[in-house]
Enzyme design. Structure first.
Site, PDB file in Angstrom:
ATOM      1  N   ASP A  14       0.834  -1.205   0.000  1.00  0.00           N
ATOM      2  CA  ASP A  14       0.000   0.000   0.000  1.00  0.00           C
ATOM      3  C   ASP A  14       0.871   1.259   0.000  1.00  0.00           C
ATOM      4  O   ASP A  14       2.025   1.224   0.445  1.00  0.00           O
ATOM      5  CB  ASP A  14      -0.904  -0.015   1.236  1.00  0.00           C
ATOM      6  N   ASN A  62     -10.128  -2.518  -6.025  1.00  0.00           N
ATOM      7  CA  ASN A  62      -9.275  -1.621  -6.832  1.00  0.00           C
ATOM      8  C   ASN A  62      -9.707  -1.687  -8.293  1.00  0.00           C
ATOM      9  O   ASN A  62      -9.852  -0.668  -8.978  1.00  0.00           O
ATOM     10  CB  ASN A  62      -7.799  -2.047  -6.822  1.00  0.00           C
TER      11      ASN A  62
HETATM   12  C1  FPP Z   1      -1.604   0.428  -3.385  1.00  0.00           C
HETATM   13  O1  FPP Z   1      -1.231   1.782  -3.460  1.00  0.00           O
HETATM   14  C2  FPP Z   1      -1.089  -0.325  -4.486  1.00  0.00           C
HETATM   15  C3  FPP Z   1      -1.840  -0.813  -5.518  1.00  0.00           C
HETATM   16  C4  FPP Z   1      -3.282  -0.587  -5.626  1.00  0.00           C
HETATM   17  C5  FPP Z   1      -1.259  -1.567  -6.607  1.00  0.00           C
HETATM   18  C6  FPP Z   1       0.021  -2.279  -6.324  1.00  0.00           C
HETATM   19  C7  FPP Z   1       0.760  -2.309  -7.581  1.00  0.00           C
HETATM   20  C8  FPP Z   1       2.089  -2.283  -7.721  1.00  0.00           C
HETATM   21  C9  FPP Z   1       3.020  -2.328  -6.591  1.00  0.00           C
HETATM   22  C10 FPP Z   1       2.724  -2.175  -9.056  1.00  0.00           C
HETATM   23  C11 FPP Z   1       2.294  -3.230 -10.026  1.00  0.00           C
HETATM   24  C12 FPP Z   1       2.547  -4.581  -9.543  1.00  0.00           C
HETATM   25  C13 FPP Z   1       3.144  -5.556 -10.254  1.00  0.00           C
HETATM   26  C14 FPP Z   1       3.257  -6.907  -9.688  1.00  0.00           C
HETATM   27  C15 FPP Z   1       3.698  -5.320 -11.578  1.00  0.00           C
HETATM   28  P1  FPP Z   1      -2.378   2.876  -3.460  1.00  0.00           P
HETATM   29  O2  FPP Z   1      -2.511   3.360  -4.862  1.00  0.00           O
HETATM   30  O3  FPP Z   1      -3.637   2.341  -2.868  1.00  0.00           O
HETATM   31  O4  FPP Z   1      -1.724   3.960  -2.552  1.00  0.00           O
HETATM   32  P2  FPP Z   1      -2.493   5.025  -1.641  1.00  0.00           P
HETATM   33  O5  FPP Z   1      -3.235   4.242  -0.588  1.00  0.00           O
HETATM   34  O6  FPP Z   1      -1.381   5.846  -1.075  1.00  0.00           O
HETATM   35  O7  FPP Z   1      -3.405   5.798  -2.544  1.00  0.00           O
END
Ligand code: FPP
Length: 242
Positions: A14, A62
């Site tokens: 996250d 998501n």
């Molecule tokens: C959460 O951060 C993360 C995600 C929703 C996606 C995770 C994806 C990656 C790490 C990159 C792609 C993965 C691979 C395996 C290629 P958030 O956007 O919810 O952060 P926030 O809570 O600060 O808004």
């Protein structure tokens, strides 16, 4: 890196958005930086011979609720990851598997995932499970439906439905229970992740955002895990009560 007895590490990655916003950048920059963290963490875990690593890359929520541009970016990053990381996965003997409602992903992305799964299927190092379009409640619903279909077809007696029967119908039946669950970016919740498999997991929450995670954070979490007394409902130290 010493795993301190952890066999299955699961991570809620996250804070990509917050990482980008703190730098005055758009959210997709955070996801891009998150891919670098994924590469490093997978490689470190593979070198340490971790048996199983599960990463929460995209929840069902998501996938359904994020703006379509952000979902598009995540899909593009995932596809590129599948293509670009094949040599690194092979070099480190990583076997890729997936969990979630994969059939709902764009066909172009799904095709590259399936290719990488097939290429790495015989690797004997770390199993890397990517949870994609995944929800823990959805996994339980899908397992319940599979069981109901088998019972209706006369292949399963309701009396034979026990924990093992349910476990066998999860997305990855060979997935061991989670030993250690790491959540980055500070929120104290499990967000519908591996609800069945985290029943006795130790939870480690860090305020660090996912793109900043590297080996030192893993070492800190493994060290903390080693200090926990895992009782599985038993008594302290695992011994008999006096
Ligand atoms: C959460 O951060 C993360 C995600 C929703 C996606 C995770 C994806 C990656 C790490 C990159 C792609 C993965 C691979 C395996 C290629 P958030 O956007 O919810 O952060 P926030 O809570 O600060 O808004």
């Amino acid at each position: 890196m010493d795993l301190r007895g952890v066999r299955h590490l699961a991570i809620i990655m996250d804070g990509n958005g917050r990482w980008a916003e703190a730098r005055g950048q758009i959210r997709s920059r955070g996801h891009r930086a998150g891919v670098d963290a994924v590469r490093e963490v997978v490689t470190e875990c593979a070198r340490a011979h971790l048996p199983w690593l599960t990463l929460y890359a995209l929840s069902t929520e998501n996938f359904r609720q994020r703006p379509s541009l952000e979902v598009h970016t995540l899909m593009a990053l995932l596809r590129r990851f599948m293509i670009n990381e094949r040599p690194t996965l092979m070099e480190n003997a990583v076997r890729l598997v997936t969990a979630g409602r994969l059939h709902e992903l764009p066909p172009r992305v799904l095709a590259e995932i399936r290719r990488t799964e097939a290429l790495t299927a015989n690797n004997r190092g770390t199993t890397l499970c990517l949870a994609l379009n995944y929800g823990g409640r959805g996994e339980l619903v899908d397992a319940a439906q599979a069981i109901a279909r088998e019972a209706r077809a006369g292949r399963l007696n309701p009396e034979d439905i026990d924990e093992a029967a349910l476990a066998q119908r999860m997305y990855c039946p060979s997935m061991p229970d989670v030993d250690l669950l790491i959540r980055t970016a500070g929120d104290l919740r499990v967000s519908n992740f591996l609800l069945w498999q985290i029943s006795y997991a130790e939870i480690f929450v860090t305020s660090m955002c996912w793109p900043d995670v590297r080996r030192p954070l893993l070492e800190e979490a493994f060290g903390e895990y080693a200090r926990r007394d895992r009782r599985f409902g038993g008594v302290q130290g695992g011994g008999a009560a006096s």
